[in-house]
Design a protein around this motif. Structure first.
Motif, PDB file in Angstrom:
ATOM      1  N   ALA A 111       0.807  -1.217   0.000  1.00 11.69           N
ATOM      2  CA  ALA A 111       0.000   0.000   0.000  1.00 11.69           C
ATOM      3  C   ALA A 111       0.842   1.271   0.000  1.00 11.69           C
ATOM      4  N   SER A 112       2.154   1.143   0.185  1.00 11.22           N
ATOM      5  CA  SER A 112       2.997   2.336   0.263  1.00 11.22           C
ATOM      6  C   SER A 112       2.893   3.224  -0.972  1.00 11.22           C
ATOM      7  N   PRO A 113       2.956   2.670  -2.204  1.00 16.35           N
ATOM      8  CA  PRO A 113       2.816   3.536  -3.384  1.00 16.35           C
ATOM      9  C   PRO A 113       1.465   4.234  -3.440  1.00 16.35           C
ATOM     10  N   VAL A 114       0.420   3.563  -2.943  1.00 18.57           N
ATOM     11  CA  VAL A 114      -0.923   4.159  -2.947  1.00 18.57           C
ATOM     12  C   VAL A 114      -0.978   5.332  -1.977  1.00 18.57           C
ATOM     13  N   MET A 115      -0.393   5.145  -0.801  1.00 19.46           N
ATOM     14  CA  MET A 115      -0.466   6.177   0.228  1.00 19.46           C
ATOM     15  C   MET A 115       0.296   7.441  -0.147  1.00 19.46           C
ATOM     16  N   VAL A 116       1.341   7.304  -0.956  1.00 21.12           N
ATOM     17  CA  VAL A 116       2.077   8.501  -1.387  1.00 21.12           C
ATOM     18  C   VAL A 116       1.571   9.022  -2.724  1.00 21.12           C
ATOM     19  N   ASN A 117       0.485   8.384  -3.239  1.00 17.10           N
ATOM     20  CA  ASN A 117      -0.150   8.837  -4.480  1.00 17.10           C
ATOM     21  C   ASN A 117       0.795   8.757  -5.665  1.00 17.10           C
ATOM     22  N   ARG A 118       1.543   7.651  -5.738  1.00 12.98           N
ATOM     23  CA  ARG A 118       2.495   7.449  -6.833  1.00 12.98           C
ATOM     24  C   ARG A 118       1.800   7.552  -8.197  1.00 12.98           C
ATOM     25  N   GLY A 119       2.476   8.156  -9.144  1.00 13.56           N
ATOM     26  CA  GLY A 119       1.947   8.271 -10.492  1.00 13.56           C
ATOM     27  C   GLY A 119       1.102   9.497 -10.724  1.00 13.56           C
ATOM     28  N   ASN A 120       0.940  10.334  -9.707  1.00 11.54           N
ATOM     29  CA  ASN A 120       0.139  11.546  -9.843  1.00 11.54           C
ATOM     30  C   ASN A 120       0.978  12.786  -9.555  1.00 11.54           C
ATOM     31  N   GLY A 121       2.188  12.765 -10.066  1.00 14.83           N
ATOM     32  CA  GLY A 121       3.075  13.907  -9.883  1.00 14.83           C
ATOM     33  C   GLY A 121       3.742  13.953  -8.533  1.00 14.83           C
ATOM     34  N   VAL A 122       3.640  12.861  -7.764  1.00 16.39           N
ATOM     35  CA  VAL A 122       4.243  12.815  -6.435  1.00 16.39           C
ATOM     36  C   VAL A 122       5.444  11.875  -6.460  1.00 16.39           C
ATOM     37  N   ARG A 123       6.549  12.314  -5.880  1.00 17.59           N
ATOM     38  CA  ARG A 123       7.731  11.455  -5.821  1.00 17.59           C
ATOM     39  C   ARG A 123       7.428  10.258  -4.921  1.00 17.59           C
ATOM     40  N   PRO A 124       7.765   9.050  -5.368  1.00 17.79           N
ATOM     41  CA  PRO A 124       7.443   7.865  -4.572  1.00 17.79           C
ATOM     42  C   PRO A 124       8.331   7.685  -3.350  1.00 17.79           C
ATOM     43  N   TYR A 125       9.471   8.409  -3.330  1.00 16.02           N
ATOM     44  CA  TYR A 125      10.419   8.201  -2.235  1.00 16.02           C
ATOM     45  C   TYR A 125      11.213   9.476  -1.996  1.00 16.02           C
ATOM     46  N   ASN A 126      11.277   9.889  -0.756  1.00 17.46           N
ATOM     47  CA  ASN A 126      12.061  11.058  -0.394  1.00 17.46           C
ATOM     48  C   ASN A 126      13.014  10.688   0.736  1.00 17.46           C
ATOM     49  N   ARG A 127      14.278  11.005   0.539  1.00 15.70           N
ATOM     50  CA  ARG A 127      15.295  10.697   1.541  1.00 15.70           C
ATOM     51  C   ARG A 127      16.161  11.931   1.755  1.00 15.70           C
ATOM     52  N   PRO A 128      16.263  12.402   3.002  1.00 17.82           N
ATOM     53  CA  PRO A 128      17.088  13.588   3.259  1.00 17.82           C
ATOM     54  C   PRO A 128      18.569  13.282   3.107  1.00 17.82           C
ATOM     55  N   ASP A 129      19.378  14.320   3.127  1.00 14.41           N
ATOM     56  CA  ASP A 129      20.824  14.146   3.091  1.00 14.41           C
ATOM     57  C   ASP A 129      21.271  13.324   4.293  1.00 14.41           C
ATOM     58  N   THR A 130      22.337  12.555   4.107  1.00 16.95           N
ATOM     59  CA  THR A 130      22.824  11.683   5.180  1.00 16.95           C
ATOM     60  C   THR A 130      23.130  12.469   6.446  1.00 16.95           C
ATOM     61  N   SER A 131      23.591  13.694   6.325  1.00 12.74           N
ATOM     62  CA  SER A 131      23.910  14.495   7.506  1.00 12.74           C
ATOM     63  C   SER A 131      22.660  14.782   8.331  1.00 12.74           C
ATOM     64  N   ARG A 132      21.518  14.921   7.653  1.00 10.56           N
ATOM     65  CA  ARG A 132      20.257  15.138   8.379  1.00 10.56           C
ATOM     66  C   ARG A 132      19.885  13.878   9.166  1.00 10.56           C
ATOM     67  N   ILE A 133      20.083  12.713   8.557  1.00 11.99           N
ATOM     68  CA  ILE A 133      19.810  11.461   9.259  1.00 11.99           C
ATOM     69  C   ILE A 133      20.741  11.324  10.459  1.00 11.99           C
ATOM     70  N   GLY A 134      22.022  11.638  10.253  1.00 12.55           N
ATOM     71  CA  GLY A 134      22.982  11.582  11.348  1.00 12.55           C
ATOM     72  C   GLY A 134      22.622  12.534  12.473  1.00 12.55           C
TER      73      GLY A 134
END
Length: 243
Positions: free
Chosen positions: A34-57
């Motif tokens: 259901a993850s692609p559905v919840m982020v509305n994949r295919g409707n102009g929405v990026r399916p995956y967003n990941r911040p810079d590694t420094s933000r995760i750190g």
């Protein structure tokens, strides 16, 4: 925080574990998820967003030093996509003086494990990882193709073995009852679980297939089994007769 005890590298360790979400969505497209559905994949929405590694750190540092946790459970679908991201994470937490200060676990994929060479596997171990969970789903090649898993049984074997050799515990998720799946295919999955156990698989979780509205398996079920009634609100399957 969740306080519990785990055996890590042969030693019983008490973990004061905090949970983190540091990414959004998933770049893969398994047909049951259901993850692609919840982020509305295919409707102009990026399916995956990941911040810079420094933000995760930075978030890891705040969790360890600010909350007093000594362990983190990453709840993301995919916090690390490849070995390069893991290597960058190692560099970042080393700069922060956090190597050896905490343990962590999270979700990943077979492909991600196989993208890591021996040096990266060692670096990942040094970051404190003690368990990685992989969605294997099935031990039948036809079912794996149907659900667009984009992995094979042989790849899974190699990934579990690779984790075991790096002294990283592995957990695998399996789903039984995909639309059209036969008893023979389900038995093949059960046999595959036993095989993976022999390669070092630490733990399993087995789930019954559920047709989430908007997924391809949901649509496939509607087309191939018209005698099944699907409730979009409850996301469950029920026979029209009420059984």
């Amino acid at each position: 925080m969740f306080t519990h005890q785990q055996v890590i590298d042969g030693t019983l360790v008490t973990l004061d574990e905090a949970t983190l979400y540091v990414t959004e969505g998933c770049p893969f497209e398994c047909s049951f998820c259901a993850s692609p559905v919840m982020v509305n994949r295919g409707n102009g929405v990026r399916p995956y967003n990941r911040p810079d590694t420094s933000r995760i750190g930075e978030e890891v540092e705040q969790t360890i030093t600010g909350l007093g946790a000594n362990a983190i459970h990453f709840l993301d679908d995919m916090v690390f996509i490849n070995g390069q991201q893991i290597a960058k994470f190692h560099v970042d937490i080393q700069k922060r003086g956090l190597l050896g200060k905490f343990h962590w676990r999270g979700l990943t994929r077979v492909n991600t494990v196989l993208s890591c060479n021996d040096d990266v596997m060692q670096k990942m171990k040094e970051t404190g990882v003690w368990r990685l969970a992989l969605g294997v789903e099935s031990g039948n090649e036809e079912v794996l193709k149907q659900i667009n898993k984009r992995t094979t049984k042989d790849q899974t074997r190699r990934a579990i073995d690779k984790l075991a050799r790096a002294r990283i515990q592995s957990e695998s998720f399996f789903i039984m009852g995909f639309p059209g799946e036969t008893e023979e295919q389900i038995q093949e999955t059960a046999d595959f679980i036993q095989e993976l156990k022999g390669l070092g698989l630490s733990e399993i979780s087995v789930f019954q297939f559920k047709p989430y509205p908007g997924t391809r398996e949901y649509e496939r079920l509607k087309q191939t089994n018209p005698d099944v009634w699907l409730d979009d609100d409850l996301a469950i399957a029920a026979v029209k007769s009420g059984k």
